[in-house]
Scaffold this motif. Structure first.
Motif, mmCIF file in Angstrom:
data_model
loop_
_atom_site.group_PDB
_atom_site.id
_atom_site.type_symbol
_atom_site.label_atom_id
_atom_site.label_comp_id
_atom_site.label_asym_id
_atom_site.label_seq_id
_atom_site.Cartn_x
_atom_site.Cartn_y
_atom_site.Cartn_z
ATOM 1 N N THR A 1 0.649 5.039 0.391
ATOM 2 C CA THR A 1 -0.270 6.095 0.837
ATOM 3 C C THR A 1 0.530 7.382 0.999
ATOM 4 O OG1 THR A 1 0.100 5.423 3.137
ATOM 5 C CG2 THR A 1 -1.786 4.460 2.006
ATOM 6 N N ALA B 1 10.089 -0.807 -0.084
ATOM 7 C CA ALA B 1 9.147 -1.813 0.429
ATOM 8 C C ALA B 1 9.655 -3.222 0.143
ATOM 9 C CB ALA B 1 7.776 -1.595 -0.200
ATOM 10 N N LYS C 1 2.979 -1.221 4.272
ATOM 11 C CA LYS C 1 2.419 0.109 4.019
ATOM 12 C C LYS C 1 3.536 1.144 3.981
ATOM 13 C CE LYS C 1 -1.530 0.915 5.791
ATOM 14 N NZ LYS C 1 -2.666 1.180 6.711
ATOM 15 N N SER D 1 5.551 0.572 7.481
ATOM 16 C CA SER D 1 5.016 -0.261 8.562
ATOM 17 C C SER D 1 4.450 -1.558 7.993
ATOM 18 C CB SER D 1 3.923 0.492 9.337
ATOM 19 O OG SER D 1 2.838 0.816 8.472
ATOM 20 N N THR E 1 0.701 -4.866 14.390
ATOM 21 C CA THR E 1 1.369 -3.900 13.515
ATOM 22 C C THR E 1 2.830 -3.757 13.920
ATOM 23 O OG1 THR E 1 0.748 -2.030 14.915
ATOM 24 C CG2 THR E 1 -0.770 -2.615 13.123
ATOM 25 N N ARG F 1 4.271 5.117 3.743
ATOM 26 C CA ARG F 1 3.785 6.496 3.803
ATOM 27 C C ARG F 1 4.854 7.467 3.306
ATOM 28 N NH1 ARG F 1 1.769 4.103 8.510
ATOM 29 N NH2 ARG F 1 -0.521 4.101 8.638
ATOM 30 N N GLU G 1 1.501 -4.739 8.567
ATOM 31 C CA GLU G 1 0.297 -5.248 9.223
ATOM 32 C C GLU G 1 0.360 -6.764 9.161
ATOM 33 O OE1 GLU G 1 -3.335 -3.582 7.812
ATOM 34 O OE2 GLU G 1 -2.656 -1.497 8.042
ATOM 35 N N GLU H 1 0.853 -1.191 0.000
ATOM 36 C CA GLU H 1 0.000 0.000 0.000
ATOM 37 C C GLU H 1 0.883 1.233 0.000
ATOM 38 O OE1 GLU H 1 -2.923 0.200 3.041
ATOM 39 O OE2 GLU H 1 -4.008 -1.590 2.364
ATOM 40 N N ILE I 1 0.207 -6.842 4.924
ATOM 41 C CA ILE I 1 0.345 -5.584 4.191
ATOM 42 C C ILE I 1 1.669 -4.928 4.550
ATOM 43 C CG2 ILE I 1 -0.608 -3.264 3.814
ATOM 44 C CD1 ILE I 1 -3.359 -4.356 4.551
#
Length: 264
Positions: free
Chosen positions: A164, A187, A206, A214, A222, A208, A216, A162, A204
């Protein structure tokens, strides 16, 4: 007894045979040279005919090995090997280039002549380490950050990515500075550093910003990872932290020398 005179000794030296004269190398006769040249020409012509004109050394079969998701029929069709052509004249570099262009899933391919009548295609497929949701489908990303295939079902055991970073502020600035491809690579670095047991539980990854990644995990857990740097140290720290606090739900290894856990 009177010894031999000087005259007798000189006569004996003249009578004793000396070393044989050195033989002179005779140059090859013209006839021999002509015969040799004709033999070489015939041999070369025969070899050329065998390689290019004979039906004995022509491509009749194409074998494929190393496939996992792709089928042998798909690879053969994309390779488009010219059946019936002289095996010696097959453009192996051209076949490799076609396969790479038509089939992004292929990471490496070796095209070899299998004498007397075959071509072998040894394929290595890319392995997904992350998935990117695209509507109802998923884009597979390999360990180099290459998006190489779109599939209708998520690969089992491969976490979602993800991104974001569209919000204003530092995240957007990070996106402008590093670019999406660089953030995807970060990532990938994180996913690649995870121990097998934790990787299986990761749902996941994630992103940012460059230094705000981070995870999940299953069970509503987390992990604050930070940047992709010091990944091995962070992975070891996370494994030890999860073992020491099995009931925790939140882990922070962004600074691996000062980890933290919380929640239950």
């Amino acid at each position: 007894m009177v010894g031999s005179t000087t005259a007798e000794r000189g006569a004996r030296r003249q009578e004793s045979p000396g070393p044989p004269p050195a033989r002179r190398l005779r140059p090859p006769r013209l006839r021999t040279m002509i015969i040799f040249a004709v033999a070489l020409a015939l041999l070369g012509a025969g070899g050329s005919w065998l390689l290019y004109g004979s039906k004995l050394l022509r491509v009749e079969r194409v074998t494929v090995s190393g496939t996992r998701v792709l089928t042998s029929a798909q690879v053969r069709e994309a390779a488009d090997v010219p059946l019936g052509s002289p095996l010696i004249s097959v453009d192996t570099d051209g076949i490799e280039a076609r396969l790479r262009q038509k089939m992004p899933r292929i990471d490496a391919v070796e095209v070899v002549r299998s004498w007397p009548r075959g071509i072998g295609l040894k394929v290595t497929e890319r392995t997904p380490v992350l998935l990117v949701e695209k509507g109802a489908e998923f884009v597979e990303v390999d360990d180099e950050g290459v998006r190489f295939a779109t599939v209708s079902e998520a690969s089992k055991g491969v976490p979602l990515l993800e991104l974001t970073v569209s919000r204003p502020g530092s995240a957007a600035a990070s996106h402008r500075r590093f670019g999406e491809h660089r953030l995807v690579r970060e990532a990938v670095r994180v996913a690649d550093a995870l121990p097998a047991a934790i990787a299986r539980d990761t749902r996941i990854v994630k992103v940012r910003s460059y230094d705000n990644i981070s995870l999940e995990l299953s069970g509503d857990r987390t992990v604050a990872w930070g940047s992709g740097e010091k990944g091995r140290a962070k992975a070891r720290t996370l494994a030890a932290l999860m073992k020491a606090a099995p009931a925790a739900r939140h882990f922070d290894v962004s600074v691996p020398t000062a980890p933290a856990s919380s929640g239950s």
